[in-house]
Write an enzyme that holds these catalytic residues in place. Structure first.
Site, PDB file in Angstrom:
ATOM      1  N   ASP B  65       6.793  -6.082   2.067  1.00 21.36           N
ATOM      2  CA  ASP B  65       5.378  -6.255   1.832  1.00 21.36           C
ATOM      3  C   ASP B  65       5.903  -5.712  -0.102  1.00 21.36           C
ATOM      4  O   ASP B  65       7.430  -6.337  -0.586  1.00 21.36           O
ATOM      5  CB  ASP B  65       4.612  -5.263   2.005  1.00 21.36           C
ATOM      6  CG  ASP B  65       5.164  -3.352   2.148  1.00 21.36           C
ATOM      7  OD1 ASP B  65       6.428  -3.535   2.358  1.00 21.36           O
ATOM      8  OD2 ASP B  65       4.924  -2.748   1.403  1.00 21.36           O
ATOM      9  N   ASP B  88      11.344  -7.391  -5.776  1.00 23.31           N
ATOM     10  CA  ASP B  88      11.743  -5.763  -5.010  1.00 23.31           C
ATOM     11  C   ASP B  88      10.436  -6.262  -3.846  1.00 23.31           C
ATOM     12  O   ASP B  88       9.830  -6.515  -3.751  1.00 23.31           O
ATOM     13  CB  ASP B  88      11.099  -4.583  -5.621  1.00 23.31           C
ATOM     14  CG  ASP B  88      10.746  -3.929  -4.782  1.00 23.31           C
ATOM     15  OD1 ASP B  88      11.704  -3.829  -3.407  1.00 23.31           O
ATOM     16  OD2 ASP B  88      10.459  -2.936  -5.183  1.00 23.31           O
ATOM     17  N   GLU B 118       6.052  -0.487   3.616  1.00 20.05           N
ATOM     18  CA  GLU B 118       6.774   0.024   3.085  1.00 20.05           C
ATOM     19  C   GLU B 118       6.955   0.522   1.598  1.00 20.05           C
ATOM     20  O   GLU B 118       6.809   1.818   0.846  1.00 20.05           O
ATOM     21  CB  GLU B 118       7.923  -0.577   2.089  1.00 20.05           C
ATOM     22  CG  GLU B 118       9.102   0.142   1.902  1.00 20.05           C
ATOM     23  CD  GLU B 118       9.898   0.924   0.323  1.00 20.05           C
ATOM     24  OE1 GLU B 118      10.679   1.940   0.079  1.00 20.05           O
ATOM     25  OE2 GLU B 118       8.991   0.074  -0.262  1.00 20.05           O
TER      26      GLU B 118
END
Lengths: 359, 359
Positions: B65, B88, B118
């Site tokens: 995610d 990220d 997360e």
């Protein structure tokens, strides 16, 4: 003589703001029996006017509503009535009703105003409702607002300013805050400084106004892991009658000085203007004399400022200790109610000095 | 060699937290073609395990995610890919997929974990979902979490504590504040003091953790005219691995000292534990050596702490500068992605030292 039973009859009728209908009906039905009065109901407001031939008209006003609370817990214990609204301001209302029913001739005409929704947002005020729908009913030469003042004249009132200050910053991860600027930490410095504020005292016409500055709300934050880039507070500033809104805002900006950055926002959320003490007014001076008490400045805000906007010199004078208002243990005593009604009655029977230059 | 086009294929699939289904399907379908892997999908998590005969198993994990953002604005400019999740952590994910498809024999078994959710509340973590439903899939001897670390080992992680502090006071009318005690003014003093906090630095196994203390939210206020008797803030404290939750809370109480009264309330709202650096672990030491970079301490919180709870020594090692994470201008470069995949690939091909006493 006004009895605590008279006050209890009013206290027993729930009139928490916006729920004044039953109490307005009660007042209307009591006043209508006096054929010397023209009684009108405008919404949940009741206005009763003597319609004689005197050229000088006095207005006496009080609000029907109370702050929220337990409306069932009223009780008389000896000379004391405990109950929601006992002090603010059904003690005064009972005295007003008795004086309105008193058919003793007076050298003045009197307008009795019982109005709704004083304890909530000013925009909902019953007094402003009357002013909009029937301004003719509010015409007067002088006015007394019977808010609790402990039986003394509390002159004028301070303005009240609510101002929102929004501080900026720069977001960052809370594990690496040095890459950002925490707006809440900045707010801490501002609030600490506000807490150090020393009230300005202003002498006007012999009474002393004491300004105040208090934070009344704060909010801020972005997310649990984020150095926040925004935080705000609302300050409530009580402003003496010698300053305008613009002057008060400028003073506050100067006071906060370098605590404010260019990116920060200062917004006036609300302003209710002050009223000057009117202690040079001969009619109100006479009320001071009859009360036998040294006048004081009203540090809170009241509808005396509204009457000032209407162009009517006005003052606060009512039954009950103002420090008891809005407390769950508020009360009023027989002596307080009678003293108020006695002083007000004597004032209304005294001949107005209409030759003074200050009228 | 992993290309930016490989990363772009992942970035182009919207996988903002709780919306990982399409990306999980994409990863599953890519990995299933490698017959050496047992690939399973658990919710929106994908786990691919080599099932050879080696006794030593390495786990490599990354989350599918991203934080919210513009999922349509991805673009490759030369050797740089801009886009939501580029840094990220889809750069690392692309490298992981390539290595999972690489059929070159290795002296270890490898478990590849691609997990959901997360970036939001830990209670919703896909990693915890796998641990609950199929803990057998997470059994491993050592783990690498491929969060962006700039191609160096970032060891362990700091704990993160959210603590709510509610300050009391005494209500009063804002025109007469001296009869009360302003809880927001008290909060100002507390926040000013927090802003003066000097980070504690802790050396552990050769890396330096830097604690932090930041206010992340404030609220308070009763009514526009009332001196408030309640105000609160939430502080986020980043806690080095040498302190437990109880020690961190006690430190904070001592730090705030007399700013807290008996009437005030201190509540732990949230605690995610720290993870020790594990730099004495021979396998992770070898990863440091292969990376050619000096290890650093991870000052944020990561699922390395979750692996520690599972009893698996773990570290952070991934592609992309961690300071770029969660920024609208995040990006990753060809060099960063390839360097990550190259180091991780070499580490997985190296023979594990299973004779060390520290295993």
């Amino acid at each position: 003589m006004t009895t605590l039973e008279d006050v209890l009859a009013l206290v027993a009728i729930d009139s928490v703001s916006t729920n004044e209908s039953a109490l307005a009906k009660y007042v209307y039905e009591h006043l209508i029996v006096n054929s010397d009065l023209e009684v009108e109901r405008i919404g949940d407001n009741v206005i009763a006017r003597s319609v004689g031939l005197h050229s000088f008209r006095v207005l006496v006003a009080g609000h029907l509503d109370t702050v929220p609370g337990d409306v069932t817990a009223s009780v008389i214990e000896g000379d004391v009535l405990h109950g929601l609204g006992a002090c603010d301001m059904k003690g005064s209302l009972a005295g007003m009703i008795d004086l309105a029913l008193d058919k003793t001739p007076r050298p003045v005409e009197v307008t009795w105003v019982f109005y709704a929704r004083e304890e909530i947002s000013r925009s909902q005020s019953g007094l402003l409702e009357i002013a909009e729908l029937r301004p003719d009913l509010l015409v007067a030469d002088v006015a007394v607002l019977a808010e609790p003042t402990g039986g003394r004249v509390e002159a004028g009132c301070q303005g009240t300013l609510r101002i929102k200050i929004t501080l900026g910053g720069a977001r960052a991860h809370t594990a690496r805050p040095f890459t950002g600027r925490n707006a809440i930490h900045r707010l801490g410095d501002l609030l600490s400084f506000v807490a150090l504020y020393q009230p300005r005292e202003v002498q006007l016409e012999g009474v002393t106004y004491v300004e105040q500055l208090q934070a009344v709300s704060v909010e801020g934050g972005v997310a649990p892991n984020v150095v926040p880039d925004v935080a705000s507070c609302v300050l409530n500033h009580r402003v003496a009658p010698d300053r305008t809104l613009d002057q008060a805002v400028q003073w506050l900006r100067d006071f906060l000085g370098e605590l404010l950055d260019e990116q920060d926002v200062v917004e006036v959320k609300d302003w209710a203007p002050s009223a000057s003490p009117e202690l040079m007014n001969p009619h109100l001076t006479r009320l001071v004399e009859i009360s036998g008490e040294t006048p004081q400045a009203k540090v809170g805000w009241t509808d005396v400022a509204t009457f000032r906007e209407f162009g009517i010199p006005a003052t606060n004078f009512g039954a009950g200790d103002p420090l008891r208002a809005h407390r769950s243990d508020e009360y009023v005593t027989t002596d307080e109610v009678n003293r108020f009604a006695s002083v007000l009655g004597e004032w209304l029977r005294s001949t107005p000095n209409t030759s003074g230059t200050s009228i």
